[in-house]
Design a protein around this motif. Structure first.
Motif: not given
Length: 128
Positions: A19-20, A50-61, A84-89, A97-106
């Motif tokens: 699986t993926l 920063y990346m918040s809790e990562i919740n793997f809910r299913s997989s892909a092949k 962010c959300e990634a889904r299997n089409m 699901n990732i509820d919060s990721t902080t990206m910083v401009s440098l």
């Protein structure tokens, strides 16, 4: 949520279970969040802070198509917080699901640089 990119799961993306591999998916997500932030903040020097809790809910092949979606949570002084959300089409299941990721401009000195943005801008609006 706006889905911006698709990835095709190939043999080199699989773990020993066939699986993926989660690390591959996280790399795809991190790259997509960086690209989105670079375009929004109009600065090619953006890093993941920063990346918040990562919740793997299913997989892909192998052969499945993964779609990655992004929404802006908030604009900070030098940062952009995204969810962010990634889904299997193929199965229509949410993979992660990732509820919060902080990206910083440098700045050129590698330190956080204020970006002056307060809302999402679309490329079509910039071309007017």
């Amino acid at each position: 949520m706006r889905f911006h990119t698709r990835k095709w799961v190939k043999p080199e993306d699989l773990n020993p279970n066939g699986t993926l591999f989660g690390g591959k998916l996280l790399a795809w997500i991190d790259e997509e969040l960086a690209l989105y932030s670079i375009i929004q903040l109009e600065n090619s020097r953006v890093v993941t802070k920063y990346m918040s809790e990562i919740n793997f809910r299913s997989s892909a092949k192998q052969g499945d198509i993964i779609e990655i979606g992004i929404d802006v949570v908030k604009f900070g002084n030098s940062s952009l917080t995204l969810k962010c959300e990634a889904r299997n089409m193929m199965t229509r299941e949410t993979i992660i699901n990732i509820d919060s990721t902080t990206m910083v401009s440098l700045g050129d000195d590698g330190k956080p640089k204020p970006h002056g943005k307060t809302q999402i801008e679309y490329v079509a609006d910039r071309l007017k």
